[in-house]
Design an enzyme around this catalytic site. Structure first.
Site, PDB file in Angstrom:
ATOM      1  N   GLN A   4       0.654  -1.315  -0.045  1.00 32.89           N
ATOM      2  CA  GLN A   4      -0.059   0.129  -0.067  1.00 32.89           C
ATOM      3  C   GLN A   4       0.894   1.374  -0.132  1.00 32.89           C
ATOM      4  OE1 GLN A   4      -3.148   0.631   3.172  1.00 32.89           O
ATOM      5  NE2 GLN A   4      -4.305  -0.263   1.676  1.00 32.89           N
ATOM      6  N   PHE A   5       1.953   1.309   0.569  1.00 32.64           N
ATOM      7  CA  PHE A   5       2.885   2.446   0.790  1.00 32.64           C
ATOM      8  C   PHE A   5       4.234   2.008   0.800  1.00 32.64           C
ATOM      9  CE2 PHE A   5      -1.030   4.205   2.608  1.00 32.64           C
ATOM     10  CZ  PHE A   5      -1.222   5.263   1.764  1.00 32.64           C
ATOM     11  N   HIS A  48       4.078   7.670   5.458  1.00 34.31           N
ATOM     12  CA  HIS A  48       3.247   7.713   4.075  1.00 34.31           C
ATOM     13  C   HIS A  48       3.790   8.450   2.982  1.00 34.31           C
ATOM     14  CE1 HIS A  48       0.180   6.299   6.907  1.00 34.31           C
ATOM     15  NE2 HIS A  48      -0.581   5.572   5.892  1.00 34.31           N
ATOM     16  N   ILE A  52       6.808  -1.592   3.018  1.00 34.36           N
ATOM     17  CA  ILE A  52       7.343  -2.726   2.112  1.00 34.36           C
ATOM     18  C   ILE A  52       8.419  -3.628   2.962  1.00 34.36           C
ATOM     19  CG2 ILE A  52       9.430  -1.556   1.429  1.00 34.36           C
ATOM     20  CD1 ILE A  52       8.880  -2.705  -1.456  1.00 34.36           C
TER      21      ILE A  52
END
Length: 688
Positions: A431-432, A478, A436
Site C-alpha cells: 500500500q505504501f 506514508h 514494504i
C-alpha cells in the site's frame, strides 16, 4: 501391516541416508561446505516421499535428504550439491546441500528453497493458492496425476521455524482460503542450541489449534509404519477434501545441527542417549524381521545401500567444479520485450491521469491474459485501492482474480513465487513504500534469488506496485522513498515512471518480463495535483504500446551553441525530480539538458554517459535522503566512466538526511529538494 515391498524400499532408502551421513562424517575435509543430514528424521521423510506423485509440489527444508531420496533423487545427485559441483542438478554449485529445485515431470516439482527457516511457508502456500485458482477457473491448465489425482503441496519444517511470524501469515491464508497443502513439522526439540523451554511455549500441534479450519494430526515420526499411516491419511485427506493439514511428527536428532555446529558443542551425553533411544533405523530393521523379511535379505539391503553410497561419493568427488565464467549466468531470465512498440500518442487520444494509466494497463492485461491476477490490501471490490488505482477491476474480472488480502506484506510478495511456478502472472501491491519492509525478507531470500539459485528453472514473474513519495503533508509513514533499499537487492528490476505514457508502457513491459519487477509510483504524480506536475498527465498510449525496461529518455535538450561553448549542463533524475528539474531549467533556457531515467535497474548507462560526456557538468537529482543513496552511487559511476570529460565534480541533490518525512508541510518542504534548490545547483555548476 505394510506390504513387504514398501518396507524393503523404505529400509533401503533409510540405509542409504544413514550410509551417506557416515561417509560425510568420515570425510570432513572433503565435505567442506556446510551441510545437515536427516539422521533421526529418516522415517517420517521416507514415509512422506514414497506417497507423493509427480503432479504434486514439495518444499523440503535443509535436513530433508531422506525425503529427496524417497522422491527418486539419487545419492549421487545429492552429493553433487553437497560438494558444490557443476553438475549439481539443483543449483549448479551455487547453494547448500539439500536445497533442491526440480521441474522434471517424473518427480514432484520443487521451487527454490532458501536457508531462511520458515520462509518457505509463504512461497509454498502460494503454490497451493495457484493450484486452487487453476482448479476452479482454469482447469485445463492444471496438471493432474496419471489416474486423474488432484495435486497437493507439502511444506516441510523443523518445529522451531514455526515461531517465525511469516509462518503465521502462511497458515492464516491457507486456512482462510482452504488450500490443498500439508504442513509437515518435524519436531526434534532443538533449535540449533536452544531447547524447548528457551524457545517456545507450545509445539506446532498446539500452536495450530488457533488457526480454525486447519486439520491437525500428530505422530511418532521415528516409527516408520505409524508415520506411513498418518501421512497416507493426511495426503489422501488433502487430495480429496482440498483442505489444509498440519502434521506434527516427533523425531530424534541424532547428528549435528550442521557440519559447522557440531553436537558435541552444545549437547550433553544424557541428551544424546535420550535421542538415540528413539533411532528410527533399528526400529524399522526390527519391524522388517517381524514382517517376514529375513536377516540375509536385510543385510543385503544394507550392503547394497552402503556400496552404492560409497561409489556415488567417489564419483561425485571426481566431478568437475563450475567454471568461473558461469557465475554470472541466470541472474535474470531473458525478457521478450526488447523494443519500444505500439502507438505512444494516438492522434485521437485523450490525456489521462497517471493513476488511470496504471489502472487501464492492468485492465488491458487482464483482458488479454487469463493467468493475470491482482491482490493486495484494499485493492478489491469495495475500495479499489486507497488511491483508486484498481477501481472497477474486481467488478469487471471477478473477486477470484482481484481480491483483498490481510495486512500481510510478506505473504503478498512471497506468494508470487508459488503462483509463478504454476505459470500464473500475479500483480500485487504494497500500500505504501514505507510498509514494504515486512516483505523484504521474501523479496530478498526467495523472490530475487530464485532464478539464480535454480539455474533458471524458476524465474518469478511478478509485478509489485509500490506507491511512494512525499507531498502535501503525507507524514512520516506514508511519504517514504525506498529505491535505494530496493536497488541493493540483486535479481529484481525497478521502474519509476514520471508520466502517463511511461506508466502504461512500463507496466506492460514489466508484466511480460519473466522476472520480478517493482514499479515505484509517485503519489504526488498520480493526479497531477502538485503545482508544476500537470505535464505528468499525457495522452494515453494505445493498447499495443509497450516500453522496454532500461531505456531512459532525453526530455529537455540544451541549445547546440551553448553546449559547444561549454555553457551547458545535464540533470539526471526520475519521478518528481523530473518536474523540479524542468521548472528550474526555465530560468536557464537552452543551458540545461534533462534525462528521465524511467527505469532505475536496469539503468540506461549508455544514454547517461553520452549526455554527461557531451556537457561535462552533471547534477544527479533525487527525492530520497541523499547520503548513501542510489543517486550518490550513480554519481560515482558517472565520475568513474566519464572522468576525462568532466569540467566539475558530479553534483548530487537529494532530501536532507532525516529519519522520516515530517507531516508539517513547512518541514516537509524544508527536507525535500525544491525548484529553488535545483536552481541554485544549476547556477553553481554553470558558473564553475
Amino acid at each position: 501391516m505394510l506390504d513387504n515391498a514398501i518396507l524393503a524400499k523404505a529400509y533401503r532408502l533409510m540405509a542409504t541416508a544413514r550410509a551417506m551421513a557416515d561417509i560425510y562424517e568420515a570425510n570432513r575435509q572433503v565435505c567442506k561446505y556446510v551441510h545437515s543430514t536427516s539422521k533421526g528424521h529418516e522415517a517420517i521423510q521416507v514415509a512422506t516421499g514414497l506417497q507423493l506423485l509427480p503432479c504434486d509440489f514439495v518444499s523440503p527444508y535443509y535436513r530433508d535428504e531422506s525425503l529427496l531420496l524417497s522422491l527418486g533423487f539419487s545419492s549421487y545427485e545429492l552429493m553433487l550439491q553437497l560438494l558444490a559441483k557443476a553438475d549439481d542438478p539443483f543449483s549448479g554449485g551455487r547453494s547448500y546441500y539439500t536445497h533442491p529445485s526440480n521441474i522434471a515431470s517424473d518427480k514432484p516439482r520443487i521451487i527454490h528453497q532458501s536457508s531462511a527457516t520458515g520462509m518457505q511457508a509463504i512461497p509454498t502456500t502460494g503454490i497451493a493458492q495457484g493450484i486452487q485458482y487453476l482448479e476452479n477457473y482454469l482447469p485445463a491448465r492444471l496438471q493432474k496425476g496419471n489416474n486423474n489425482e488432484n495435486p497437493i503441496v507439502v511444506c516441510s519444517f523443523g518445529d522451531y521455524s514455526i515461531t517465525e511470524g511469516e509462518v503465521s501469515e502462511a497458515l492464516q491464508f491457507a486456512v482462510l482460503k482452504q488450500l490443498p497443502i500439508i504442513y509437515l513439522v518435524q519436531d526434534n526439540e532443538w533449535g540449533i542450541s536452544a531447547t524447548v523451554p528457551e524457545g517456545r511455549t507450545m509445539n506446532a500441534f498446539e500452536y495450530a489449534e488457533g488457526f480454525k479450519g486447519l486439520h491437525r494430526v500428530k505422530v511418532d515420526g521415528s516409527v516408520f509404519e505409524s508415520a506411513y499411516g498418518v501421512m497416507n491419511y493426511a495426503i489422501n485427506y488433502t487430495r480429496r477434501e482440498r483442505k489444509p493439514v498440519l502434521v506434527h511428527a516427533t523425531v530424534p536428532l541424532l547428528n549435528h545441527h550442521t557440519s559447522g555446529v557440531r553436537k558435541e558443542f552444545y549437547r550433553s551425553t544424557e541428551d544424546l542417549e535420550k535421542h538415540a533411544a528413539h533411532d528410527p533405523y533399528p526400529k524399522l530393521r526390527q519391524y522388517l524381521g517381524q514382517s517376514g523379511i529375513t536377516e540375509p535379505e536385510i543385510q543385503e539391503i544394507e550392503k547394497t545401500a552402503a556400496d552404492e553410497a560409497k561409489a556415488a561419493f567417489e564419483k561425485a568427488k571426481q566431478a568437475a567444479d563450475p567454471t568461473p565464467e558461469s557465475v554470472t549466468e541466470n541472474v535474470f531470465a531473458a525478457t521478450p520485450v526488447l523494443e519500444e512498440k505500439g502507438i505512444r500518442s494516438p492522434t485521437d487520444g485523450e490525456k489521462v491521469l497517471m493513476v488511470d494509466a496504471g489502472l487501464h494497463a492492468i485492465e488491458e492485461l487482464m483482458q488479454d491474459n487469463e493467468d493475470c491476477i491482482l491482490y493486495g490490501q484494499d485493492v478489491g471490490k469495495r475500495l479499489g485501492g486507497v488511491f483508486r488505482e484498481t477501481a472497477t477491476l474486481a467488478e469487471k474480472f471477478g473477486e477470484y482474480r482481484v481480491f483483498n488480502t490481510a495486512i500481510q506484506e510478506a505473504y503478498i510478495i512471497g506468494s508470487t513465487a508459488g503462483l509463478s511456478a504454476l505459470g500464473l502472472k500475479p500483480i500485487v501491491e504494497v500500500q505504501f513504500g514505507d510498509y514494504i519492509y515486512p516483505g523484504l525478507n521474501q523479496l530478498v531470500c526467495e523472490i530475487a534469488k530464485s532464478n539464480y539459485l535454480t539455474r533458471g528453472k524458476f524465474p518469478v514473474n511478478m509485478l509489485l506496485r509500490v506507491p511512494v513519495g512525499a507531498y502535501g503533508g503525507g507524514g512520516p509513514y506514508h511519504s517514504g522513498s525506498v529505491e535505494s533499499t530496493l536497488l541493493t537487492i540483486k535479481g529484481i528490476k525497478v521502474c519509476y515512471p514520471s508520466n502517463t505514457a511511461d506508466m502504461k508502457g512500463l507496466m506492460k513491459a514489466a508484466f511480460y518480463d519473466p522476472n520480478p519487477v517493482v514499479m515505484l509510483e509517485h503519489k504526488g504524480l498520480y493526479w497531477s495535483k502538485v503545482p508544476g506536475t500537470e505535464f505528468a498527465k499525457t495522452i494515453e498510449p494505445a493498447k499495443d504500446y509497450i516500453l522496454p525496461l532500461g531505456k531512459a529518455k532525453l526530455i529537455l535538450k540544451a541549445e547546440k551553441d551553448k553546449t559547444e561553448d561549454g555553457e551547458s549542463m545535464c540533470i539526471i533524475t526520475y519521478g518528481m525530480g523530473v518536474y523540479w528539474a524542468k521548472a528550474a531549467a526555465e530560468e536557464y533556457k537552452g543551458h540545461v539538458e534533462i534525462i528521465d531515467l524511467r527505469t532505475l535497474y536496469p539503468l540506461d548507462e549508455e544514454l547517461v554517459f553520452s549526455i554527461v560526456k557531451k556537457h561535462g557538468k552533471c547534477l544527479v537529482l533525487t527525492e530520497e535522503q541523499q547520503t548513501n543513496s542510489f543517486a550518490e552511487a550513480l554519481a560515482h559511476r558517472i565520475s568513474f566512466n566519464c572522468f576525462r570529460y568532466l569540467d566539475a565534480p558530479v553534483d548530487v541533490l537529494g532530501a536532507l538526511d532525516l529519519p522520516a518525512v515530517p507531516i508539517n508541510i513547512i518541514l516537509e518542504q524544508a527536507m525535500l529538494p525544491t525548484v529553488d534548490k535545483v536552481k541554485e545547483r544549476i547556477k553553481r555548476l554553470l558558473n564553475n
